[in-house]
Scaffold this motif. Structure first.
Motif, PDB file in Angstrom:
ATOM      1  N   LYS A 109     -29.994   4.737 -22.134  1.00 26.20           N
ATOM      2  CA  LYS A 109     -29.134   4.126 -23.247  1.00 26.20           C
ATOM      3  C   LYS A 109     -29.577   4.378 -24.690  1.00 26.20           C
ATOM      4  O   LYS A 109     -28.996   5.003 -25.577  1.00 26.20           O
ATOM      5  CB  LYS A 109     -28.612   2.885 -23.101  1.00 26.20           C
ATOM      6  CG  LYS A 109     -27.775   2.799 -21.749  1.00 26.20           C
ATOM      7  CD  LYS A 109     -27.086   1.506 -22.137  1.00 26.20           C
ATOM      8  CE  LYS A 109     -27.025   0.417 -20.803  1.00 26.20           C
ATOM      9  NZ  LYS A 109     -26.587  -0.803 -20.996  1.00 26.20           N
ATOM     10  N   GLY A 117     -27.059  -3.586 -25.625  1.00 32.13           N
ATOM     11  CA  GLY A 117     -25.712  -4.164 -25.357  1.00 32.13           C
ATOM     12  C   GLY A 117     -24.569  -3.228 -25.130  1.00 32.13           C
ATOM     13  O   GLY A 117     -23.393  -3.624 -24.762  1.00 32.13           O
ATOM     14  N   LYS A 177     -23.891 -14.332 -21.323  1.00 29.81           N
ATOM     15  CA  LYS A 177     -24.187 -12.905 -21.581  1.00 29.81           C
ATOM     16  C   LYS A 177     -23.405 -12.694 -22.848  1.00 29.81           C
ATOM     17  O   LYS A 177     -22.288 -13.254 -23.158  1.00 29.81           O
ATOM     18  CB  LYS A 177     -23.499 -12.019 -20.527  1.00 29.81           C
ATOM     19  CG  LYS A 177     -24.690 -11.397 -19.541  1.00 29.81           C
ATOM     20  CD  LYS A 177     -24.037 -10.440 -18.604  1.00 29.81           C
ATOM     21  CE  LYS A 177     -24.682  -8.816 -18.730  1.00 29.81           C
ATOM     22  NZ  LYS A 177     -24.543  -8.098 -19.801  1.00 29.81           N
ATOM     23  N   GLU A 179     -22.190  -9.684 -23.729  1.00 26.98           N
ATOM     24  CA  GLU A 179     -20.798  -8.611 -23.778  1.00 26.98           C
ATOM     25  C   GLU A 179     -20.463  -8.903 -22.186  1.00 26.98           C
ATOM     26  O   GLU A 179     -21.279  -9.336 -21.429  1.00 26.98           O
ATOM     27  CB  GLU A 179     -21.464  -7.314 -23.818  1.00 26.98           C
ATOM     28  CG  GLU A 179     -22.133  -7.021 -24.994  1.00 26.98           C
ATOM     29  CD  GLU A 179     -23.728  -7.303 -24.946  1.00 26.98           C
ATOM     30  OE1 GLU A 179     -24.221  -7.455 -23.764  1.00 26.98           O
ATOM     31  OE2 GLU A 179     -24.411  -7.519 -26.025  1.00 26.98           O
ATOM     32  N   TRP A 181     -20.098  -6.724 -19.953  1.00 29.47           N
ATOM     33  CA  TRP A 181     -20.431  -5.606 -19.054  1.00 29.47           C
ATOM     34  C   TRP A 181     -22.076  -5.876 -18.706  1.00 29.47           C
ATOM     35  O   TRP A 181     -22.568  -6.444 -19.303  1.00 29.47           O
ATOM     36  CB  TRP A 181     -20.157  -4.357 -19.568  1.00 29.47           C
ATOM     37  CG  TRP A 181     -20.475  -4.183 -20.882  1.00 29.47           C
ATOM     38  CD1 TRP A 181     -21.931  -3.983 -21.433  1.00 29.47           C
ATOM     39  CD2 TRP A 181     -19.562  -4.128 -22.110  1.00 29.47           C
ATOM     40  NE1 TRP A 181     -21.822  -3.697 -22.884  1.00 29.47           N
ATOM     41  CE2 TRP A 181     -20.521  -3.932 -23.093  1.00 29.47           C
ATOM     42  CE3 TRP A 181     -18.376  -4.194 -22.266  1.00 29.47           C
ATOM     43  CZ2 TRP A 181     -20.057  -3.829 -24.506  1.00 29.47           C
ATOM     44  CZ3 TRP A 181     -18.086  -4.325 -23.461  1.00 29.47           C
ATOM     45  CH2 TRP A 181     -18.692  -4.155 -24.601  1.00 29.47           C
TER      46      TRP A 181
HETATM   47 MG    MG Z   1     -25.843  -4.985 -20.865  1.00 32.33          MG
END
Ligand code: MG
Ligand code: CTP
Length: 181
Positions: A109, A117, A177, A179, A181
């Protein structure tokens, strides 16, 4: 095996790989694995991958596998399905492999310009499955072959993204969390 049996075996066998990611959220914090280092313009991994989260997640997954072994006779009776027993090697490869898969995904990522995130659909849901299954197949091949038959693997590929999305939405609404996802 009928469909229900296949789903039960798939879920049971994958639990030590599912839980580390969620446990890491609870353990997370402290020193990031990359120690703040960057590669090019971005962090190597980012602040979302910490030693504490990774160690806590792995330990939780291994402990869960041993706990499942302890309740296996009872569960086999109650569910009327012969669920697998985890050899210690598989307990470790499933739990640690899931964490390594997640860390590897963060590396990918960051290289693709996504900040900590940011979502990466597909990768987010399956990184830990590949991370868990590949080392298990290599280090516990006979157990892997007996447990992860083709139908079981097919079920894993279908239920994992659903469970991953579901638990992350719950963790988001619980405020655990940042976010969903
Ligand atoms: Mg994440
Ligand atoms: N976490 C951790 N160590 C890990 C994995 C997760 O400490 N190996 C903790 C971190 O607090 C992280 C949280 O769990 O913020 C949520 O995990 P995840 O969604 O995987 O991380 P993100 O913060 O979204 O970072 P990334 O974009 O790198 O996935």
């Amino acid at each position: 095996m009928d469909v229900i049996e296949t789903v039960v075996v798939a879920f049971w066998a994958m639990l030590p790989a599912y839980v580390p990611n969620n446990a890491a959220v609870l353990f997370g914090g402290g020193r990031p694995i990359d120690g703040g280092r960057t590669w090019g313009d971005s962090r190597l991994l980012g602040d979302g991958k910490t030693w504490r989260g990774t160690a806590g997640g792995t330990a939780t997954g291994v402990a869960l596998a041993l706990g499942l072994n302890a309740v296996r006779p009872t569960a086999t009776d109650a569910l009327a399905v012969s669920v697998p027993e985890f050899p210690i090697v598989a307990a470790v490869t499933l739990a640690a492999g899931a964490m390594v898969g997640d860390v590897t995904a963060s590396f990918v990522k960051r290289r693709s310009g996504r900040e900590r995130g940011a979502a990466f659909p597909g990768l987010d849901q399956l990184d830990f499955v590949v991370g868990a299954l590949v080392p298990t197949a290599i280090l516990a091949p006979s157990w892997f072959g007996k447990t992860f038959t083709v139908p079981v693997l097919a079920v894993v590929l279908v239920i994992t993204p659903l469970l991953h999305v579901g638990t992350n939405v719950v963790a988001y609404y619980l405020g655990l969390k940042d976010e969903p996802w």
